[in-house]
Design a protein around this motif. Structure first.
Motif, PDB file in Angstrom:
ATOM      1  N   LEU A 185       0.834  -0.995  -0.019  1.00 29.67           N
ATOM      2  CA  LEU A 185      -0.049  -0.031   0.100  1.00 29.67           C
ATOM      3  C   LEU A 185       1.028   1.130   0.036  1.00 29.67           C
ATOM      4  O   LEU A 185       0.502   1.955  -0.855  1.00 29.67           O
ATOM      5  N   VAL A 186       1.932   1.242   0.973  1.00 28.19           N
ATOM      6  CA  VAL A 186       2.762   2.377   1.011  1.00 28.19           C
ATOM      7  C   VAL A 186       3.604   2.707  -0.575  1.00 28.19           C
ATOM      8  O   VAL A 186       3.630   3.569  -1.105  1.00 28.19           O
ATOM      9  N   SER A 187       3.943   1.435  -1.045  1.00 26.69           N
ATOM     10  CA  SER A 187       4.651   1.516  -2.380  1.00 26.69           C
ATOM     11  C   SER A 187       3.762   2.084  -3.482  1.00 26.69           C
ATOM     12  O   SER A 187       4.401   2.711  -4.423  1.00 26.69           O
ATOM     13  N   PHE A 188       2.553   1.878  -3.508  1.00 29.66           N
ATOM     14  CA  PHE A 188       1.687   2.618  -4.278  1.00 29.66           C
ATOM     15  C   PHE A 188       0.919   3.916  -4.184  1.00 29.66           C
ATOM     16  O   PHE A 188       0.150   4.236  -4.482  1.00 29.66           O
ATOM     17  N   GLY A 189       1.573   4.486  -2.855  1.00 26.24           N
ATOM     18  CA  GLY A 189       1.167   5.714  -2.593  1.00 26.24           C
ATOM     19  C   GLY A 189       0.340   6.173  -1.539  1.00 26.24           C
ATOM     20  O   GLY A 189      -0.176   7.162  -1.182  1.00 26.24           O
ATOM     21  N   MET A 190       0.110   5.039  -0.458  1.00 22.92           N
ATOM     22  CA  MET A 190      -0.792   5.154   0.621  1.00 22.92           C
ATOM     23  C   MET A 190      -0.123   6.114   1.566  1.00 22.92           C
ATOM     24  O   MET A 190       0.944   6.231   2.095  1.00 22.92           O
TER      25      MET A 190
END
Length: 492
Positions: free
Chosen positions: A299-304
């Motif tokens: 999730l963090v990797s695609f911008g969370m």
């Protein structure tokens, strides 16, 4: 009636300084797209919450559109607009079919026709059942007796509840893309969305419907199961919105986005494969104890950059009693991991469950205050029609419902006490929770450091002051705004 049906859809409600949330009406957009794909219709949409216009203006636009069908959608907290809206629509368009759908219709069901003079109520998912109603209407009949689950008035004006369940679209990928062209999406960028982020270029997405959990306070619009869009479809809609509106910010409004971890990972892989530079937030819809490090990393990797964690109660007994059955330790661990990844995190708490003790209330407050989350919301437990919690309270303590009004209330501001504690005790704990959580200088520092728009934080001061100082009982004005109490949903 012309060969093309003119369908006017309105989302009712107003926004206020203490409850300013405005979001694109994704349910109506999905319905409009489906109707346009399957019927010869022209559709117009208005969101009263966006424009804050009076009901008279909503009806005027329906009349100017010369609508054959007028559909109203609203939350229960905005349902007090329905009687006037329906009455005025019937007067302005005497030959039109007046329908009510959305969250309130799905929970209150037949009671809606006791509240207002509508012809049809659509409880639950709208695409298939609304299409069936409009097909009958275009054939020149108002006999809807063969449509499962529909609630309607027959030719004598009597209320009829059709047997069977409202049909649902089982394969969500067969649905067309929401009808984004029917709203002015940039107008929403100037308002406060569900995510606690002001004025940004974004779109709201729903990538799944339903939730398999049985929390007693929760709605049943999509029944207790989960259906999902494929990762390919989710990323296709993201890419289309990025290209069409030149945006890269998305908020997901699912009931349970991460129920299938492999789907989350597949969405991540496709976003990276297509080199899409996205920012995403989750103001609702994450099952916190299912968030593994691997899922959070994806999730963090695609911008969370923002996420909300629903603790509700820190009492193991109440977790079982409310059928949420959350693993509290896993939620706290996931929250610590997400905040360490510089995700701005909020925690939802609910105070005032039936049978809840002072010790359990204090446990929830202490757990939230000791947690790594940047912000917290301490909501009042509120029984809404159509939920097991409502039925439970109606059976055991109907007098508590007689005091509850839903009108235009922020969920933290509901004046209802389902516990056996005195009102002043419960609501003092609630105010104390706000003070204790935000009086920690380290938390304030971390909030200023991590909030995506720290310069906008002063805009939240009115909301904080309202929640931290609100009265214990309704004012005379609040009581006067409606003669309908929550108990009336049981009586009628």
């Amino acid at each position: 009636m012309s060969s093309r049906l003119r369908v006017f859809l309105a989302n009712l409600g107003r926004h206020t300084r203490t409850f300013p949330l405005v979001t694109p009406p994704v349910g109506l957009l999905a319905l409009a797209a489906y109707l346009r794909e399957h019927l010869p219709v022209d559709v117009r949409i208005i969101n009263q919450r966006l424009e804050n216009c009076p009901v008279e203006e909503v009806v005027r636009r329906a009349r100017d559109f010369e609508a054959d069908v007028v559909g109203f959608s609203c939350f229960t907290t905005s349902s007090h607009f329905l009687p006037a809206a329906v009455s005025q629509a019937r007067a302005a368009l005497p030959n039109a079919l007046i329908m009510v759908g959305g969250p309130h219709a799905s929970s209150a069901k037949a009671h809606v026709l006791n509240e207002c003079e509508a012809h049809v109520v659509v409880p639950g998912e709208g695409e298939l059942i609304t299409t069936a109603v409009l097909q009958r209407y275009m054939e020149g009949t108002r006999d809807f007796s063969d449509i499962p689950g529909l609630i309607w008035r027959d030719k004598n004006g009597d209320i009829t509840i059709n047997p069977g369940l409202v049909p649902q679209v089982e394969e969500l990928d067969t649905l067309p893309m929401p009808a984004w062209d029917l709203i002015d999406l940039p107008a929403y960028w100037r308002k406060q969305s569900i995510a606690p982020i002001y004025r940004r270029r974004y779109a709201s997405l729903v990538s799944s419907r339903g939730c398999p959990y049985q929390c007693i306070w929760c709605h049943k619009i999509f029944r207790k199961a989960i259906r999902t869009h494929s990762p390919e479809r989710v990323v296709e809609e993201i890419a289309w919105l990025m290209k069409t509106y030149s945006i890269n910010d998305f908020e997901f409004l699912d009931d349970n986005f991460n129920f299938y971890p492999k789907r989350v990972l597949a969405i991540h892989d496709l976003i990276k494969e297509r080199n899409l530079k996205t920012r995403v937030c989750f103001p609702t819809g994450l099952r916190s104890d299912l968030l593994t490090h691997e899922v959070i990393d994806a999730l963090v990797s695609f911008g969370m950059y923002q996420a909300s964690f629903a603790l509700e109660t820190a009492s193991p007994r109440l977790q079982k009693y409310t059928c949420k059955n959350l693993n509290i330790a896993k939620l706290l661990e996931a929250g610590a991991y997400a905040t360490a990844k510089h995700v701005y995190c909020n925690v939802f708490c609910m105070l005032g469950f039936p049978t809840e003790t002072e010790e359990e209330i204090q446990l929830t407050i202490d757990t939230a205050c000791a947690s790594p989350f940047h912000t917290a919301s301490f909501y009042t437990v509120t029984p809404f029609p159509g939920t097991p919690l409502y039925d439970m309270v109606a059976q055991t303590h109907p007098e508590k419902l007689s005091r509850l009004r839903y009108n235009d209330m922020d969920f933290s501001g509901m004046r209802v006490n389902l516990t056996e504690l005195p009102d002043e005790v419960l609501f003092t704990y609630q105010r104390h929770a706000m003070h204790k959580f935000y009086s920690n200088p380290k938390r304030i520092y971390r909030l200023l450091r991590s909030h995506p728009q720290s310069w906008m934080l002063p805009a939240f001061v009115p909301i904080f002051l309202y929640r931290a100082t609100k009265g214990l009982i309704p004012t005379k004005r609040e009581w006067a705004r409606s003669s309908v109490s929550a108990l009336d949903y049981t009586r009628k």
